[in-house]
Design a protein around this motif. Structure first.
Motif, PDB file in Angstrom:
ATOM      1  N   ILE A  43       0.842  -1.205   0.000  1.00 45.90           N
ATOM      2  CA  ILE A  43       0.000   0.000   0.000  1.00 45.90           C
ATOM      3  C   ILE A  43       0.869   1.244   0.000  1.00 45.90           C
ATOM      4  O   ILE A  43       0.596   2.219  -0.715  1.00 45.90           O
ATOM      5  CB  ILE A  43      -0.961  -0.013   1.205  1.00 45.90           C
ATOM      6  N   MET A  44       1.916   1.227   0.794  1.00 44.10           N
ATOM      7  CA  MET A  44       2.805   2.398   0.827  1.00 44.10           C
ATOM      8  C   MET A  44       3.414   2.636  -0.551  1.00 44.10           C
ATOM      9  O   MET A  44       3.528   3.776  -1.003  1.00 44.10           O
ATOM     10  CB  MET A  44       3.915   2.192   1.880  1.00 44.10           C
ATOM     11  N   ARG A  45       3.792   1.560  -1.231  1.00 47.10           N
ATOM     12  CA  ARG A  45       4.343   1.716  -2.580  1.00 47.10           C
ATOM     13  C   ARG A  45       3.291   2.287  -3.510  1.00 47.10           C
ATOM     14  O   ARG A  45       3.567   3.084  -4.399  1.00 47.10           O
ATOM     15  CB  ARG A  45       4.811   0.366  -3.137  1.00 47.10           C
ATOM     16  N   CYS A  46       2.047   1.861  -3.280  1.00 47.20           N
ATOM     17  CA  CYS A  46       0.919   2.330  -4.100  1.00 47.20           C
ATOM     18  C   CYS A  46       0.719   3.834  -3.940  1.00 47.20           C
ATOM     19  O   CYS A  46       0.452   4.527  -4.915  1.00 47.20           O
ATOM     20  CB  CYS A  46      -0.340   1.625  -3.607  1.00 47.20           C
ATOM     21  N   VAL A  47       0.807   4.318  -2.724  1.00 46.38           N
ATOM     22  CA  VAL A  47       0.496   5.736  -2.480  1.00 46.38           C
ATOM     23  C   VAL A  47       1.732   6.617  -2.563  1.00 46.38           C
ATOM     24  O   VAL A  47       1.697   7.766  -2.166  1.00 46.38           O
ATOM     25  CB  VAL A  47      -0.239   5.923  -1.126  1.00 46.38           C
ATOM     26  N   GLY A  48       2.851   6.056  -3.076  1.00 41.99           N
ATOM     27  CA  GLY A  48       3.956   6.936  -3.425  1.00 41.99           C
ATOM     28  C   GLY A  48       5.284   6.713  -2.717  1.00 41.99           C
ATOM     29  O   GLY A  48       6.250   7.417  -2.989  1.00 41.99           O
ATOM     30  N   ALA A  49       5.358   5.741  -1.821  1.00 41.40           N
ATOM     31  CA  ALA A  49       6.636   5.516  -1.125  1.00 41.40           C
ATOM     32  C   ALA A  49       7.616   4.793  -2.035  1.00 41.40           C
ATOM     33  O   ALA A  49       7.267   3.822  -2.681  1.00 41.40           O
ATOM     34  CB  ALA A  49       6.403   4.697   0.139  1.00 41.40           C
ATOM     35  N   THR A  50       8.853   5.281  -2.084  1.00 34.13           N
ATOM     36  CA  THR A  50       9.877   4.607  -2.874  1.00 34.13           C
ATOM     37  C   THR A  50      10.490   3.477  -2.053  1.00 34.13           C
ATOM     38  O   THR A  50      10.315   3.424  -0.830  1.00 34.13           O
ATOM     39  CB  THR A  50      10.994   5.592  -3.260  1.00 34.13           C
TER      40      THR A  50
ATOM     41  N   ALA B  35       4.351  -3.314  -5.468  1.00 30.96           N
ATOM     42  CA  ALA B  35       3.092  -2.586  -5.263  1.00 30.96           C
ATOM     43  C   ALA B  35       1.917  -3.374  -5.844  1.00 30.96           C
ATOM     44  O   ALA B  35       0.789  -3.258  -5.372  1.00 30.96           O
ATOM     45  CB  ALA B  35       3.187  -1.215  -5.908  1.00 30.96           C
TER      46      ALA B  35
END
Lengths: 833, 228
Positions: free
Chosen positions: A289-296, A377
């Motif tokens: 989810i973090m990767r989905c919302v923009g975390a590298t 992601a």
């Protein structure tokens, strides 16, 4: 900074959810265990460092078996040093028709050069500094003398041929060994009174000391003088190498305590690894989810890295604080090693604890957790993606590497550190194999019974990896505690009981040759069975095969000890009882060649002596040589008069000798001892029971201290259990919810759960008992040389402790599984999935 | 780039996705071309296993096509590496999933704040509270997902998606796990937020009634794609 703040936020949220509690506590326990040992040993080391002067009573001390010549005192004076003349030896005091063995410290008016003598006029009253030195005819005594002989300050007691007045009670004495090393209470006397006691005679056991103090340059110059003089048999101690007895004891204590702490570290590491694996599994979706919302990937790595490091740091701080409080118990049990009040701890244990905690967490948790950055992601749409199943090698490999580094650092020695870790891991592996074998055996019965009490067994068998880990985790702690309890109790008692009833329980030493006949008559007149009298000559080994030997030439501690002091030499025309020749032949009396000796086998081994080797001894100012004719095995447990070195009769005739005699005295004849000492005041009577009791006390205290540190191992074992429960938590919850939905009653669920932990605990207890039994057998046979016997109460206690302890903790850890309604469980678990 | 309603926000050119299966090469998506304008609402419908979620994953940059291009706000997203696409997603895309995908250890408010924190946007709490109020759940801000009903969880997920004011919202079967009545409320919420925020809406669904509410519909079946 923002990443750090975000990581802190996330850490707080994870903590709130309960995900990190076991990780945290495991680190706290590991750090507390290692810190408690570290604080304790650091304080002893600080005492050796900072209070070395007080431990010595001087800046430099010379010890020898003869009085130091005037040249030494002159050299010290020329170097600008103050000096003290000293002589010490064991002897007897008499008062109120009772006797007591004491250790006499006779010194001159300059004593002490460093530190202060503390005295008091009444028992348990505050101490004061001794302002003036002892006048002749007066002595200072330790409290035990007053209580044993029912005396008070101002009373008189007899020392040798002289009567003394008790001037004060000693509370502090610089240069005194700690309680560990003294079997007799101390007496301080003015050295001018020694002659009048007539206690010192040729061949006696007196040790002479020259204490010196001054500035560094003067000390250095004086040490150079002593080195140049190069006289045999002189031991020089300065502040850097003060009290080798304390240092040796400390090294031993460090090793045993370190091993106990290491076990906690290993188990804590296992708990961390188990918890980290679960943490990783539970965060797969989180990362997707973090990767989905923009975390590298980089951000995710940083977030988890900072979380781990922050958690590790906080847990380590708590662990260090806990360790600091915990070490107080170790000081209570073993602090007497130093013999002085221990200074505060330095910062090294704090630093060591912090690094250990972070290293354990990083080693066991970081590799699987950092793999989270690779979660794709796409997992948000395809749940089968990104499932990280870390290999066990990765899960434990880095952690064990971290442990090895920590132990090498703690041991201060690469070899010792590696041995300790290898030993601990080997032991744990053996336990694991045993656990697996027992589990496999039980697996044969899993389907035999259709009762809820046996469903638990099925659960154990179904998850062999987790089950074995938990069995070993508890088994280690139970094993250690059983062994230590055995040593303290049964083994020592059995050993004492194995001593023949009529074995000598007294040793009388320091008998002059002209007293032997009179003492024999005295025994006869008092209807006491006449014992054997053995001649004793005090001699030091100075050459082997025409080459000078010194303690520094050998690495082995026992060899150093044999060469740094005088040995008790004797002679015999036959092989003594309880001695057995293992090599060579006994001498032929008809052979005119006298220069033969017989060596005890451990001496031969440590000094690398073989048949035919020629050993040169120094006795007083003379020398003699002896060729090794035979090597003997001695039964030291027989309590007979045994000697490391026996000479052929005639070889030692011209040397000053005293006599000693071991004998048995029934308690009803105790009064005989008072009469004996009264009649022959120069002799010393050693009570074997006192010596054994002292040794027993030391063993009890040391084993209690080690057992105390092993308590951390039990706590770490509990963490492994909780981590194991946690790792199967969702599975259990779901099973329980489904079974209850299908009609299973709460009571059945309870039985299943309870039986699982009961079997787990019983297996752990059995493992502990098996290995404790094997260890006890090894100690009995090889160390105490007793026949092996099996103690079945071991098994009973092991199984009881294991079964009860694990059940209790397991049920506590599984409370939620039982209490939560099925629907809530089903909803919660499907949310996680 | 100045946006007008006539400028496509999303452009897909010759998109193909093939996978290797035991039976040989399988074409999940074949030669797909389309574009979507800003503020449009689009439904992608098709039977189960048709490739809808695969297409959605590629549009979001979560998956890589075998060949083809996807332009989002004028940028070819496959010219970027994975981290670049992640940053783009954070900036431009909001997600709503069938299984809600809320983090169980975070409260409702913290779930909504998560993308704001990751993008280091200012006034994170205030923004999240505003959106929570918009979806009617501000009073449940401190509750955990396990304490919320399915519909409430999806509303939180919608709040999270809209918190960063995305240009495009991708919703994968948003009502798939909800009953009909709740599902309708969720759809109403989605469309009203879409209108308020001028967000482009791409909805993957097999529900034709839901698809009918969108301005355009695409049908996908057996990898083939056409506008209805």
């Amino acid at each position: 900074m923002k990443v750090v703040k975000l990581a802190l936020n996330q850490l707080f949220r994870e903590w709130r959810s309960g995900e990190l509690h076991i990780l945290f506590l495991s680190i706290v326990i590991a750090v507390a265990a290692i810190s408690s040992v570290s604080f304790f040993t650091d304080r002893i080391n600080q005492a050796l460092l900072l209070q070395a002067n007080e431990l010595l009573g001087a800046d430099v001390v010379l010890k020898g078996d003869r009085e130091f010549s005037d040249a030494y005192y002159q050299a010290a004076e020329e170097s600008g040093l103050q000096t003290v003349r000293q002589v010490t030896f064991p002897t007897m005091v008499l008062a109120n028709e009772q006797n007591q063995m004491v250790w006499l410290n006779a010194v001159d008016e300059n004593f002490p050069l460093r530190g202060e003598v503390g005295i008091t006029s009444e028992l348990f009253k505050p101490e004061r500094r001794a302002e003036n030195f002892l006048a002749p005819g007066k002595i200072w005594v330790e409290p035990a003398i007053l209580t044993t002989l029912e005396l008070a300050v101002g009373d008189k007691l007899q020392l040798g041929m002289q009567e003394f007045v008790i001037d004060a009670i000693i509370t502090t004495e610089p240069g005194r060994a700690g309680g560990f090393f003294n079997i007799a209470p101390r007496v301080i006397m003015n050295i001018k009174d020694v002659a009048s006691t007539k206690l010192i005679q040729p061949g006696s056991r007196a040790r002479y000391g020259l204490l010196a103090a001054g500035d560094e340059a003067g000390i250095s110059a004086f040490r150079d003088f002593v080195k140049e003089k190069d006289e045999e048999g002189i031991l020089v101690q300065g502040v850097q190498d003060a009290r080798p007895d304390i240092r040796a004891a400390l090294t031993r204590a460090e090793q045993f305590l370190g091993l106990a702490a290491l076990t906690s570290l290993i188990l804590s590491g296992v708990a961390v690894a188990l918890s980290a694996r679960r943490f990783t599994q539970r965060h797969l979706d989180h990362c997707a989810i973090m990767r989905c919302v923009g975390a590298t990937q980089s951000l995710i790595s940083q977030l988890y890295l900072y979380q781990i490091l922050m958690l590790g740091f906080i847990a380590s701080v708590v662990g260090v604080i806990a360790g600091f409080f915990a070490h107080g118990v170790l000081v209570e049990l073993l602090g007497a090693i130093a013999g002085v009040e221990l200074p505060g701890a330095g910062l090294k244990p704090v630093f060591f604890g912090l690094v250990t905690g972070i290293a354990i967490l990083a080693g066991f948790a970081l590799p699987p957790v950092m793999a989270l950055k690779t979660v794709p992601a796409l997992r948000v749409l395809k749940r089968d993606l990104g499932d990280l199943r870390a290999s066990n090698v990765m899960a434990y490999g880095y952690g064990i590497g971290a442990l090895v580094l920590i132990m090498i650092w703690q041991a201060g020695d690469l070899k010792i550190g590696l041995y300790m870790v290898a030993g601990a891991l080997a032991a744990i592996l053996l336990l694991a194999l045993c656990g697996l074998a027992l589990l496999s055996l039980l697996a044969l019965f899993k389907n035999k019974f259709k009762n809820a009490w046996f469903y638990g067994l099925r659960n154990l068998v179904r998850r062999p990896e987790t089950s074995v880990v938990q069995i070993v985790a508890f088994g280690v702690g139970i094993m250690a505690l059983l062994i230590l309890t055995l040593i303290r109790g049964d083994l020592l008692s059995q050993w004492q009981q194995s001593i023949p009833e009529d074995a000598p329980n007294r040793f009388v030493i320091n008998i002059s040759p002209d007293q032997v006949k009179n003492i024999q008559t005295f025994f006869r007149d008092n209807d006491i069975e006449l014992p054997e009298f053995y001649p004793m000559v005090r001699g030091r080994i100075v050459e082997i095969n025409d080459e000078k030997v010194s303690p520094d030439a050998f690495d082995v501690q026992q060899a150093k000890q044999l060469l740094s002091r005088e040995l008790n030499l004797s002679w015999a025309d036959q092989v003594a009882e309880k001695n057995q020749l293992v090599d060579g032949e006994w001498w032929d009396q008809s052979d005119p060649d006298l220069e033969y000796i017989s060596i005890e086998e451990s001496v031969a081994k440590h000094l690398e002596l073989s048949l035919g080797d020629v050993v040169r001894f120094k006795v007083a100012d003379q020398h003699f040589r002896g060729k090794v004719a035979s090597i003997r095995k001695v039964d030291w447990g027989s309590f007979r008069a045994n000697f490391y070195v026996l000479a052929k009769p005639g070889l030692l005739t011209d040397f000053p000798a005293t006599y000693m005699s071991p004998f048995f005295l029934a308690e009803s004849n105790y009064g005989f001892l008072n009469k004996l000492v009264n009649e022959f005041p120069n002799i010393t009577v050693i009570d074997v029971a006192t010596v054994l009791s002292h040794a027993r006390t030391i063993i009890q205290q040391v084993s209690l201290a080690i057992e105390y540190v092993f308590l951390f191992t039990l706590m770490a074992g509990a963490m492994v259990l909780f981590a194991g429960i946690q790792s199967t938590h969702d599975e259990r919850m779901l099973e329980n919810a489904i079974m209850r939905t299908l009609g299973g009653r709460k009571k059945q669920m309870l039985q299943t759960l309870l039986s699982e932990f009961l079997f787990l605990g019983i297996l752990a207890g059995m493992i502990g008992a098996i290995f404790a039994t094997i260890t006890a057998a090894v100690i009995s046979h090889y160390v105490l040389q007793m026949p092996i016997s099996f103690n079945f109460s071991l098994w009973f206690y092991g199984i009881l402790v294991g079964g009860a302890g694990v059940s209790l903790m397991g049920m506590l850890g599984s409370k939620k599984v039982l209490s939560q309604p099925p629907l809530v469980t089903l909803k919660k678990v499907s949310l996680s999935n | 780039m100045t946006e007008t309603k006539s400028n496509p926000l999303l452009v897909v050119n010759k998109l193909n996705k093939k996978v290797i299966s035991p039976g040989g090469e399988l074409a999940l998506l074949s030669d797909i071309n389309f574009s979507i304008l800003s503020s449009e609402s689009v439904a992608i419908i098709g039977p189960s296993g048709a490739g809808k979620s695969t297409l959605l994953g590629i549009l979001a940059g979560l998956d890589i096509p075998s060949n083809g291009e996807v332009y989002l706000d004028g940028e070819n997203i496959f010219d970027l590496d994975e981290d670049g696409r992640a940053k783009l997603r954070g900036r431009l895309i909001g997600f709503v999933f069938q299984s809600f995908q809320l983090l169980p250890s975070l409260t409702a408010l913290e779930n909504v704040m998560l993308p704001l924190e990751l993008l280091e946007l200012p006034h994170q709490r205030e923004t999240a509270e505003q959106v929570m109020e918009r979806v009617g759940l501000l009073d449940r801000a401190g509750h955990y997902p396990r304490q919320l009903s399915g519909g409430e969880q999806q509303r939180v997920a919608i709040a999270r998606a809209f918190a960063v004011k995305p240009k495009i919202l991708l919703a994968d079967e948003p009502t798939g796990n909800l009953d009909k009545k709740t599902g309708e409320k969720i759809v109403d919420l989605l469309f009203s937020l879409n209108k308020e925020e001028n967000t482009t809406l791409v909805l993957v669904t097999h529900d034709t009634q839901l698809a009918d509410r969108c301005q355009r519909q695409f049908h996908i079946d057996g990898g083939r794609f056409q506008e209805l």
